[in-house]
Enzyme design. Structure first.
Site, PDB file in Angstrom:
ATOM      1  N   LYS A  85       0.941  -1.210  -0.178  1.00 37.05           N
ATOM      2  CA  LYS A  85       0.168   0.151   0.286  1.00 37.05           C
ATOM      3  C   LYS A  85       1.055   1.493  -0.147  1.00 37.05           C
ATOM      4  O   LYS A  85       0.539   2.355  -0.940  1.00 37.05           O
ATOM      5  CB  LYS A  85      -1.253  -0.105   1.435  1.00 37.05           C
ATOM      6  CG  LYS A  85      -1.627  -1.166   0.810  1.00 37.05           C
ATOM      7  CD  LYS A  85      -2.921  -1.463   2.712  1.00 37.05           C
ATOM      8  CE  LYS A  85      -2.099  -2.041   3.339  1.00 37.05           C
ATOM      9  NZ  LYS A  85      -2.125  -2.711   4.161  1.00 37.05           N
ATOM     10  N   THR A  86       1.448   1.421   1.365  1.00 38.44           N
ATOM     11  CA  THR A  86       2.838   2.790   1.725  1.00 38.44           C
ATOM     12  C   THR A  86       3.336   2.314   0.007  1.00 38.44           C
ATOM     13  O   THR A  86       3.209   4.089  -1.163  1.00 38.44           O
ATOM     14  CB  THR A  86       3.974   2.357   1.830  1.00 38.44           C
ATOM     15  OG1 THR A  86       3.250   1.704   3.701  1.00 38.44           O
ATOM     16  CG2 THR A  86       4.275   3.617   2.322  1.00 38.44           C
ATOM     17  N   ASP A 130      -1.311   6.500   6.259  1.00 41.05           N
ATOM     18  CA  ASP A 130      -1.796   4.825   6.860  1.00 41.05           C
ATOM     19  C   ASP A 130      -2.992   4.688   8.072  1.00 41.05           C
ATOM     20  O   ASP A 130      -2.760   5.296   9.068  1.00 41.05           O
ATOM     21  CB  ASP A 130      -0.111   4.914   7.128  1.00 41.05           C
ATOM     22  CG  ASP A 130       0.045   2.871   6.905  1.00 41.05           C
ATOM     23  OD1 ASP A 130      -0.885   2.643   6.756  1.00 41.05           O
ATOM     24  OD2 ASP A 130       1.120   2.238   7.298  1.00 41.05           O
ATOM     25  N   THR A 179      -5.937  -1.943   6.734  1.00 40.83           N
ATOM     26  CA  THR A 179      -5.853  -3.116   6.850  1.00 40.83           C
ATOM     27  C   THR A 179      -7.342  -3.186   6.654  1.00 40.83           C
ATOM     28  O   THR A 179      -7.548  -5.148   7.198  1.00 40.83           O
ATOM     29  CB  THR A 179      -5.141  -3.309   7.559  1.00 40.83           C
ATOM     30  OG1 THR A 179      -5.049  -3.377   9.175  1.00 40.83           O
ATOM     31  CG2 THR A 179      -3.488  -3.895   7.402  1.00 40.83           C
ATOM     32  N   ARG A 238       6.271  -8.253   1.919  1.00 42.84           N
ATOM     33  CA  ARG A 238       7.032  -7.886   3.079  1.00 42.84           C
ATOM     34  C   ARG A 238       8.069  -9.248   3.460  1.00 42.84           C
ATOM     35  O   ARG A 238       8.905  -9.079   4.116  1.00 42.84           O
ATOM     36  CB  ARG A 238       6.316  -7.226   3.791  1.00 42.84           C
ATOM     37  CG  ARG A 238       7.963  -7.077   5.201  1.00 42.84           C
ATOM     38  CD  ARG A 238       6.869  -5.654   5.906  1.00 42.84           C
ATOM     39  NE  ARG A 238       6.616  -4.286   5.120  1.00 42.84           N
ATOM     40  CZ  ARG A 238       5.494  -4.304   6.238  1.00 42.84           C
ATOM     41  NH1 ARG A 238       4.068  -4.394   6.791  1.00 42.84           N
ATOM     42  NH2 ARG A 238       5.160  -2.583   5.603  1.00 42.84           N
TER      43      ARG A 238
HETATM   44  P1  ADP Z   1       1.896  -1.989   3.945  1.00 40.67           P
HETATM   45  O1  ADP Z   1       2.161  -0.556   3.747  1.00 40.67           O
HETATM   46  O2  ADP Z   1       0.940  -2.600   2.459  1.00 40.67           O
HETATM   47  O3  ADP Z   1       2.664  -2.537   4.345  1.00 40.67           O
HETATM   48  P2  ADP Z   1       4.634  -1.586   1.759  1.00 40.67           P
HETATM   49  O4  ADP Z   1       4.413  -0.951   0.722  1.00 40.67           O
HETATM   50  O5  ADP Z   1       5.054  -1.131   2.999  1.00 40.67           O
HETATM   51  O6  ADP Z   1       3.128  -2.294   1.960  1.00 40.67           O
HETATM   52  O7  ADP Z   1       5.449  -3.176   1.167  1.00 40.67           O
HETATM   53  C1  ADP Z   1       6.064  -3.665   2.020  1.00 40.67           C
HETATM   54  C2  ADP Z   1       7.459  -4.134   0.941  1.00 40.67           C
HETATM   55  O8  ADP Z   1       7.404  -4.889  -0.226  1.00 40.67           O
HETATM   56  C3  ADP Z   1       8.397  -2.905   0.329  1.00 40.67           C
HETATM   57  O9  ADP Z   1      10.196  -3.293   1.002  1.00 40.67           O
HETATM   58  C4  ADP Z   1       7.949  -2.455  -0.539  1.00 40.67           C
HETATM   59  O10 ADP Z   1       9.059  -2.641  -1.616  1.00 40.67           O
HETATM   60  C5  ADP Z   1       7.784  -4.430  -1.449  1.00 40.67           C
HETATM   61  N1  ADP Z   1       6.661  -4.185  -2.341  1.00 40.67           N
HETATM   62  C6  ADP Z   1       5.478  -4.307  -2.022  1.00 40.67           C
HETATM   63  N2  ADP Z   1       4.395  -4.608  -3.249  1.00 40.67           N
HETATM   64  C7  ADP Z   1       5.332  -5.366  -4.149  1.00 40.67           C
HETATM   65  C8  ADP Z   1       5.416  -5.515  -5.825  1.00 40.67           C
HETATM   66  N3  ADP Z   1       4.176  -5.555  -6.156  1.00 40.67           N
HETATM   67  N4  ADP Z   1       6.524  -4.720  -5.773  1.00 40.67           N
HETATM   68  C9  ADP Z   1       7.798  -4.984  -5.538  1.00 40.67           C
HETATM   69  N5  ADP Z   1       7.549  -5.160  -3.860  1.00 40.67           N
HETATM   70  C10 ADP Z   1       7.152  -5.068  -3.757  1.00 40.67           C
END
Ligand code: ADP
Length: 352
Positions: A85-86, A130, A179, A238
């Site tokens: 998401k981030t 977030d 979430t 992650r």
């Molecule tokens: P969330 O905000 O949903 O908790 P993040 O955006 O922080 O998740 O993603 C977690 C990690 O996974 C980050 O290091 C990100 O670069 C990697 N990541 C997430 N989705 C992808 C994707 N589709 N392709 C490549 N890397 C991804």
């Protein structure tokens, strides 16, 4: 439990360090440090692996907004932690050729925090909030007119001297991440023009993410090894990246190599007590507890009390994957182990 600690054999103590579970998809301090793989966040939609449906909707929305020279509509992203998401918020800002400002809802405590954030925005910028389901009521209400009319309606002064002041804001895009979609109030949810679910990733997609990152850090994983790691990453990038870091440590320190085979992966994960299904000691402790309950449906609170843990952590972090792999079902009477789950846990010899 497998934790990021040198004391990996000390089951009981490490089990108490809940926040440090290696297979917990919530962010841990190590994920934020500079010495990790986050520098390699995908920067464009094309580099973002998987989520094809979501990417094609976003592509159209971004291109249409760019064509009309308007900011993208406010967008709500929902899904489990660690699914991107981030990353998507940064990537959308990048695609829109603008900046992304980032905040988490629990940190926006007072009305002046959100006012300050909104006033610092420039035309077209992205504000990422977030855990948006955790905004307090006052902050949320200030957001309504900001989102709808790019306007802040503030009450200044108190009692009989109180008056209403309106401040115009630049047009911006709010990207909210959560979430817990159900915890977002209807008025807030209705103000998002787009609402997009982020799904768990397939092993093939995770494999691609692992391959891309291992290239960046000069780790040589063969096809089987990357697929093996992908398979146990619980559909979550992650976790895939975190496990990749642990495998890298093990390969470099114990095996003195940058070449990673399936055997190296098995040995590395074994040293963190993660098995071939991607389950760690805590997952097995959970399954064992249910198994020892003689196949009776057990309420979440009883499980939490029995394991000395918190029920919302069990519900949001431990159970989804156990359900996904068919080891657990949620019934109105409580949690039940499936035949598959029972067979699995009885084949393990962890001592709890
Ligand atoms: P969330 O905000 O949903 O908790 P993040 O955006 O922080 O998740 O993603 C977690 C990690 O996974 C980050 O290091 C990100 O670069 C990697 N990541 C997430 N989705 C992808 C994707 N589709 N392709 C490549 N890397 C991804």
């Amino acid at each position: 439990m497998a934790i990021i600690s040198s004391n990996i054999d000390n089951n009981d103590q490490s089990l108490r360090k809940k926040d440090l579970r290696l297979v917990d998809s919530k962010i841990i301090p190590e994920d934020k440090s500079n010495n990790n793989l986050n520098f390699a966040r995908p920067g464009t939609l094309q580099e973002f692996i998987g989520q094809e449906q979501l990417k094609s909707s976003l592509r159209i929305a971004i291109d249409a907004s760019t064509y009309r020279k308007e900011p993208l509509e406010h967008t709500l992203l929902y899904g489990q932690p660690g699914l991107g998401k981030t990353t998507l918020a940064f990537l959308i800002a990048n695609e829109m050729n603008t900046k992304c400002r980032i905040a988490t809802a629990p940190a926006i405590e007072r009305p002046r925090d959100i006012v300050g954030l909104l006033l610092s925005l420039k035309e077209g910028e992205v504000l990422f909030i977030d855990e948006i389901h955790r905004l307090n009521k006052l902050t949320e209400e200030l957001l309504y007119s900001a989102m709808e009319d790019f306007r802040l309606d503030l009450t200044v002064g108190a009692n009989r001297g109180a008056r209403c002041r309106t401040i115009n804001l630049p047009r911006f895009t709010l990207i909210g991440a959560t979430t817990k979609l159900a915890s977002i109030s209807a008025p807030l949810r209705d103000r998002f023009g787009m609402s997009q679910k982020i799904e768990f990733y397939t092993p093939d997609e995770l494999k691609q993410i692992i391959v891309n990152f291992s290239r960046l850090i000069n780790l040589n994983l063969n096809d089987d090894a990357s697929y093996n790691l992908a398979r146990i990453s619980r559909g979550t990038p992650r976790l895939a990246l975190r496990l990749l870091r642990r495998v890298r440590d093990y390969a470099q320190v114990v095996k003195k190599t940058n070449v990673v085979s399936v055997n190296v992966i098995r040995a590395a994960l074994n040293s963190y007590q993660i098995d071939e299904k991607g389950l760690d000691a805590f997952d097995r402790k959970y399954l064992s507890f249910l198994n020892n309950n003689n196949n009776n449906a057990t309420g979440l609170d009883s499980i939490a009390a029995g394991l000395g843990d918190n029920s919302s952590m069990l519900e949001s972090v431990v159970e989804p994957y156990l359900i996904q792999i068919g080891f657990l079902t949620r019934t109105p009477r409580g949690r039940l182990l499936t035949a598959l789950g029972k067979k699995y846990i009885e084949s393990k010899n962890d001592n709890f």
